[in-house]
Write a protein that holds these residues in place. Structure first.
Motif, PDB file in Angstrom:
ATOM      1  N   PRO A   7       0.805  -1.228   0.000  1.00 55.61           N
ATOM      2  CA  PRO A   7       0.000   0.000   0.000  1.00 55.61           C
ATOM      3  C   PRO A   7       0.837   1.278   0.000  1.00 55.61           C
ATOM      4  CG  PRO A   7      -0.217  -1.200   2.090  1.00 55.61           C
ATOM      5  CD  PRO A   7       0.439  -2.115   1.118  1.00 55.61           C
ATOM      6  N   LEU A   8       2.078   1.217   0.482  1.00 60.66           N
ATOM      7  CA  LEU A   8       2.932   2.388   0.420  1.00 60.66           C
ATOM      8  C   LEU A   8       3.143   2.808  -1.033  1.00 60.66           C
ATOM      9  CD1 LEU A   8       6.217   2.910   2.426  1.00 60.66           C
ATOM     10  CD2 LEU A   8       6.107   3.457   0.014  1.00 60.66           C
ATOM     11  N   MET A   9       3.396   1.845  -1.912  1.00 55.78           N
ATOM     12  CA  MET A   9       3.591   2.153  -3.331  1.00 55.78           C
ATOM     13  C   MET A   9       2.292   2.593  -3.986  1.00 55.78           C
ATOM     14  SD  MET A   9       6.824   1.720  -4.086  1.00 55.78           S
ATOM     15  CE  MET A   9       6.905   1.441  -5.857  1.00 55.78           C
ATOM     16  N   GLU A  10       1.192   2.037  -3.544  1.00 51.65           N
ATOM     17  CA  GLU A  10      -0.097   2.383  -4.146  1.00 51.65           C
ATOM     18  C   GLU A  10      -0.514   3.815  -3.824  1.00 51.65           C
ATOM     19  OE1 GLU A  10      -1.980   0.286  -6.306  1.00 51.65           O
ATOM     20  OE2 GLU A  10       0.058  -0.508  -6.258  1.00 51.65           O
ATOM     21  N   GLU A  11       0.032   4.390  -2.751  1.00 57.60           N
ATOM     22  CA  GLU A  11      -0.305   5.767  -2.394  1.00 57.60           C
ATOM     23  C   GLU A  11       0.392   6.805  -3.270  1.00 57.60           C
ATOM     24  OE1 GLU A  11       0.226   6.804   1.662  1.00 57.60           O
ATOM     25  OE2 GLU A  11      -1.307   5.422   2.382  1.00 57.60           O
ATOM     26  N   LEU A  12       1.446   6.396  -3.971  1.00 57.01           N
ATOM     27  CA  LEU A  12       2.185   7.351  -4.784  1.00 57.01           C
ATOM     28  C   LEU A  12       1.328   7.844  -5.949  1.00 57.01           C
ATOM     29  CD1 LEU A  12       5.573   5.440  -4.974  1.00 57.01           C
ATOM     30  CD2 LEU A  12       5.176   7.545  -3.731  1.00 57.01           C
ATOM     31  N   PRO A  13       1.489   9.095  -6.359  1.00 57.17           N
ATOM     32  CA  PRO A  13       0.755   9.583  -7.533  1.00 57.17           C
ATOM     33  C   PRO A  13       1.271   8.927  -8.809  1.00 57.17           C
ATOM     34  CG  PRO A  13       2.346  11.217  -6.786  1.00 57.17           C
ATOM     35  CD  PRO A  13       2.352  10.122  -5.759  1.00 57.17           C
ATOM     36  N   GLU A  14       0.564   9.118  -9.916  1.00 64.52           N
ATOM     37  CA  GLU A  14       0.988   8.534 -11.191  1.00 64.52           C
ATOM     38  C   GLU A  14       2.367   9.031 -11.597  1.00 64.52           C
ATOM     39  OE1 GLU A  14      -0.605   6.229 -13.265  1.00 64.52           O
ATOM     40  OE2 GLU A  14      -1.819   5.942 -11.472  1.00 64.52           O
ATOM     41  N   VAL A  15       2.652  10.293 -11.311  1.00 67.26           N
ATOM     42  CA  VAL A  15       3.949  10.889 -11.641  1.00 67.26           C
ATOM     43  C   VAL A  15       4.494  11.584 -10.393  1.00 67.26           C
ATOM     44  CG1 VAL A  15       5.192  12.584 -13.035  1.00 67.26           C
ATOM     45  CG2 VAL A  15       3.321  11.253 -14.062  1.00 67.26           C
ATOM     46  N   VAL A  16       5.691  11.213  -9.980  1.00 69.42           N
ATOM     47  CA  VAL A  16       6.394  11.896  -8.889  1.00 69.42           C
ATOM     48  C   VAL A  16       7.468  12.767  -9.524  1.00 69.42           C
ATOM     49  CG1 VAL A  16       7.874  11.607  -6.868  1.00 69.42           C
ATOM     50  CG2 VAL A  16       5.959  10.035  -7.242  1.00 69.42           C
ATOM     51  N   HIS A  17       7.354  14.072  -9.356  1.00 65.30           N
ATOM     52  CA  HIS A  17       8.347  15.002  -9.912  1.00 65.30           C
ATOM     53  C   HIS A  17       9.209  15.530  -8.784  1.00 65.30           C
ATOM     54  CE1 HIS A  17       9.293  19.175 -11.812  1.00 65.30           C
ATOM     55  NE2 HIS A  17      10.261  18.325 -12.049  1.00 65.30           N
ATOM     56  N   LEU A  18      10.504  15.291  -8.870  1.00 62.90           N
ATOM     57  CA  LEU A  18      11.453  15.775  -7.873  1.00 62.90           C
ATOM     58  C   LEU A  18      12.364  16.786  -8.564  1.00 62.90           C
ATOM     59  CD1 LEU A  18      12.368  12.337  -6.264  1.00 62.90           C
ATOM     60  CD2 LEU A  18      10.798  14.058  -5.344  1.00 62.90           C
ATOM     61  N   PRO A  19      12.046  18.079  -8.462  1.00 60.91           N
ATOM     62  CA  PRO A  19      12.888  19.089  -9.108  1.00 60.91           C
ATOM     63  C   PRO A  19      14.244  19.193  -8.447  1.00 60.91           C
ATOM     64  CG  PRO A  19      11.185  20.135  -7.794  1.00 60.91           C
ATOM     65  CD  PRO A  19      10.894  18.662  -7.772  1.00 60.91           C
ATOM     66  N   THR A  20      15.189  19.747  -9.177  1.00 58.90           N
ATOM     67  CA  THR A  20      16.556  19.815  -8.679  1.00 58.90           C
ATOM     68  C   THR A  20      16.705  20.775  -7.512  1.00 58.90           C
ATOM     69  OG1 THR A  20      18.862  20.067  -9.364  1.00 58.90           O
ATOM     70  CG2 THR A  20      17.271  21.665 -10.246  1.00 58.90           C
ATOM     71  N   THR A  21      15.760  21.694  -7.335  1.00 55.76           N
ATOM     72  CA  THR A  21      15.863  22.678  -6.264  1.00 55.76           C
ATOM     73  C   THR A  21      15.698  22.010  -4.905  1.00 55.76           C
ATOM     74  OG1 THR A  21      13.500  23.117  -6.496  1.00 55.76           O
ATOM     75  CG2 THR A  21      15.009  24.575  -7.675  1.00 55.76           C
ATOM     76  N   GLY A  22      16.400  22.530  -3.908  1.00 58.23           N
ATOM     77  CA  GLY A  22      16.264  22.003  -2.548  1.00 58.23           C
ATOM     78  C   GLY A  22      17.517  21.278  -2.108  1.00 58.23           C
ATOM     79  N   GLY A  23      18.022  21.608  -0.915  1.00 54.42           N
ATOM     80  CA  GLY A  23      19.256  21.011  -0.423  1.00 54.42           C
ATOM     81  C   GLY A  23      19.151  19.520  -0.174  1.00 54.42           C
ATOM     82  N   HIS A  24      17.915  19.023   0.048  1.00 54.36           N
ATOM     83  CA  HIS A  24      17.753  17.600   0.352  1.00 54.36           C
ATOM     84  C   HIS A  24      17.984  16.721  -0.865  1.00 54.36           C
ATOM     85  CE1 HIS A  24      13.944  19.019  -1.240  1.00 54.36           C
ATOM     86  NE2 HIS A  24      13.618  17.777  -1.504  1.00 54.36           N
ATOM     87  N   ARG A  25      18.265  17.318  -2.032  1.00 50.65           N
ATOM     88  CA  ARG A  25      18.475  16.543  -3.249  1.00 50.65           C
ATOM     89  C   ARG A  25      19.920  16.071  -3.399  1.00 50.65           C
ATOM     90  NH1 ARG A  25      13.721  16.328  -3.132  1.00 50.65           N
ATOM     91  NH2 ARG A  25      12.234  17.454  -4.445  1.00 50.65           N
ATOM     92  N   SER A  26      20.815  16.426  -2.496  1.00 47.46           N
ATOM     93  CA  SER A  26      22.237  16.113  -2.686  1.00 47.46           C
ATOM     94  C   SER A  26      22.486  14.613  -2.779  1.00 47.46           C
ATOM     95  CB  SER A  26      23.068  16.731  -1.558  1.00 47.46           C
ATOM     96  OG  SER A  26      22.634  16.256  -0.295  1.00 47.46           O
ATOM     97  N   GLU A  27      21.824  13.814  -1.949  1.00 46.75           N
ATOM     98  CA  GLU A  27      22.028  12.364  -1.992  1.00 46.75           C
ATOM     99  C   GLU A  27      21.474  11.769  -3.281  1.00 46.75           C
ATOM    100  OE1 GLU A  27      20.062  11.226   1.579  1.00 46.75           O
ATOM    101  OE2 GLU A  27      21.853  11.454   2.819  1.00 46.75           O
ATOM    102  N   LEU A  28      20.311  12.265  -3.712  1.00 51.59           N
ATOM    103  CA  LEU A  28      19.731  11.799  -4.962  1.00 51.59           C
ATOM    104  C   LEU A  28      20.644  12.147  -6.131  1.00 51.59           C
ATOM    105  CD1 LEU A  28      17.325  10.536  -6.443  1.00 51.59           C
ATOM    106  CD2 LEU A  28      16.203  12.769  -6.389  1.00 51.59           C
ATOM    107  N   ARG A  29      21.198  13.361  -6.106  1.00 57.68           N
ATOM    108  CA  ARG A  29      22.117  13.807  -7.156  1.00 57.68           C
ATOM    109  C   ARG A  29      23.351  12.917  -7.198  1.00 57.68           C
ATOM    110  NH1 ARG A  29      21.854  16.198 -11.788  1.00 57.68           N
ATOM    111  NH2 ARG A  29      23.332  14.605 -12.388  1.00 57.68           N
ATOM    112  N   ALA A  30      23.887  12.570  -6.024  1.00 59.18           N
ATOM    113  CA  ALA A  30      25.072  11.710  -5.966  1.00 59.18           C
ATOM    114  C   ALA A  30      24.777  10.330  -6.546  1.00 59.18           C
ATOM    115  CB  ALA A  30      25.556  11.585  -4.519  1.00 59.18           C
ATOM    116  N   ALA A  31      23.584   9.778  -6.250  1.00 58.85           N
ATOM    117  CA  ALA A  31      23.214   8.468  -6.799  1.00 58.85           C
ATOM    118  C   ALA A  31      23.119   8.528  -8.319  1.00 58.85           C
ATOM    119  CB  ALA A  31      21.886   8.014  -6.194  1.00 58.85           C
ATOM    120  N   LEU A  32      22.556   9.622  -8.840  1.00 61.59           N
ATOM    121  CA  LEU A  32      22.453   9.789 -10.295  1.00 61.59           C
ATOM    122  C   LEU A  32      23.843   9.898 -10.931  1.00 61.59           C
ATOM    123  CD1 LEU A  32      19.474  12.296 -10.536  1.00 61.59           C
ATOM    124  CD2 LEU A  32      19.491   9.945 -11.390  1.00 61.59           C
TER     125      LEU A  32
END
Length: 320
Positions: free
Chosen positions: A134-159
């Motif tokens: 059900p955790l996955m089922e709660e997600l919207p059809e499209v999750v958009h994570l813009p580059t703005t925001g300091g919390h993106r550093s870990e995501l950026r490193a993974a990319l």
């Protein structure tokens, strides 16, 4: 194991695949729906994600879009660019890759010389939809994570790590890429959950994982699904009275505590029957049943067939 990791491990079916894709402007692709989940991360240039329903999403370098249900969508440099259909055999990736293999460097689609270039990382995950958490089922059809925001550093490193492996195949790439794809998926989900919590919009599972009492009880269930839990004992773990815990857990998770425990046990049992050779009585013991008969009855009530028949069916389907 923490709940988020456990959810991904249990839902995963087969290996993910990914590619680094270069396109010369103009470009437009229409991707069919798929049975898994996928992402597009813009590394260079600009573009648009065009969902089948809803508003188009403008993409800038560093942006990530995640499609948890593999919804049909388009990708283009401009909203005015016509979309060319992508083969249904390669959903989410406009490259000749099998849905069950990872193809790093050779999958890169290179643009001809001249003209602006858009570079993206695209990937697809094979997930077992028959028992979607059900955790996955709660997600919207499209999750958009813009580059703005300091919390993106870990995501950026993974990319960056994934992009480097896909750009140039080296010794160890075949082992590195699936691990990086799993890490990227977890960072995407974590970023979305954290964003919902920060915005005060957390409901359901996004709220449950940020609620100290409920999250503690969920971790206890996922750490020891075979334990003979009672609502009172889970409440003690959560630091709440039995009644207060049961109300809070049910409100956030959507099921009473013991109903969720049973649901999760049956989910684990199905995975063990599908992916291991453990006999039915061993599977029963791992998920908290001392009687193979009572386990078979509970399993049949959930899946419509006894454990042995279920195993033969799913393995027959996988081999066909």
């Amino acid at each position: 194991m923490d709940v988020l990791s456990d959810v991904i491990t249990t839902m995963r079916a087969g290996l993910p695949h990914s590619a680094r894709v270069r396109r010369t402007v103009p470009f437009g692709r229409r991707f069919p729906a798929s049975g898994g989940a996928g992402f597009h991360a813009l590394l260079q240039g600009a573009g648009w994600l065009i969902p089948q329903a809803g508003d188009p999403v403008a993409l800038e370098p560093g942006d990530v879009v995640f499609l948890p249900r593999g919804s049909a969508h388009g990708l283009a440099d401009s909203l005015s660019t016509p979309l060319l259909d992508v083969s249904p055999s390669t959903p989410l990736l406009d490259v000749p890759a099998s849905s069950a293999e990872i193809r790093p460097g050779p999958d890169e689609v290179r643009a001809p010389a001249g003209g602006p270039v858009t570079v993206m990382l695209c990937g697809a995950y094979l997930l077992d939809r028959s028992r979607a958490h059900p955790l996955m089922e709660e997600l919207p059809e499209v999750v958009h994570l813009p580059t703005t925001g300091g919390h993106r550093s870990e995501l950026r490193a993974a990319l960056d790590l994934l992009g480097g492996e896909l750009e140039r195949s080296r010794p160890g790439t075949d082992a590195m890429v699936p691990a990086l794809l799993d890490m990227l998926l977890l960072h995407i989900l974590r970023a979305w959950l954290d964003e919902r919590s920060r915005e005060g919009a957390a409901t359901g599972w996004s709220a449950a994982l940020h609620d100290p009492a409920v999250a503690t009880a969920l971790r206890a269930i996922h750490d020891e699904p075979g334990r003979q839990w009672s609502v009172e004992e889970l409440g003690r773990h959560a630091g709440l009275s039995r009644a207060a815990f049961a109300r809070r857990f049910t409100a956030l998770v959507g099921r009473p505590p013991l109903a969720y425990l049973t649901w999760w046990r049956m989910t684990i049992a199905a995975r063990l029957l599908r992916d291991s050779d453990a006999p039915s009585n061993a599977v029963a013991g791992q998920v908290g049943y001392t009687s193979e008969f009572s386990f078979a009855h509970a399993f049949k009530r959930t899946y419509g067939r006894p454990p042995g028949a279920y195993r033969r069916q799913v393995r027959g389907r996988a081999g066909s």
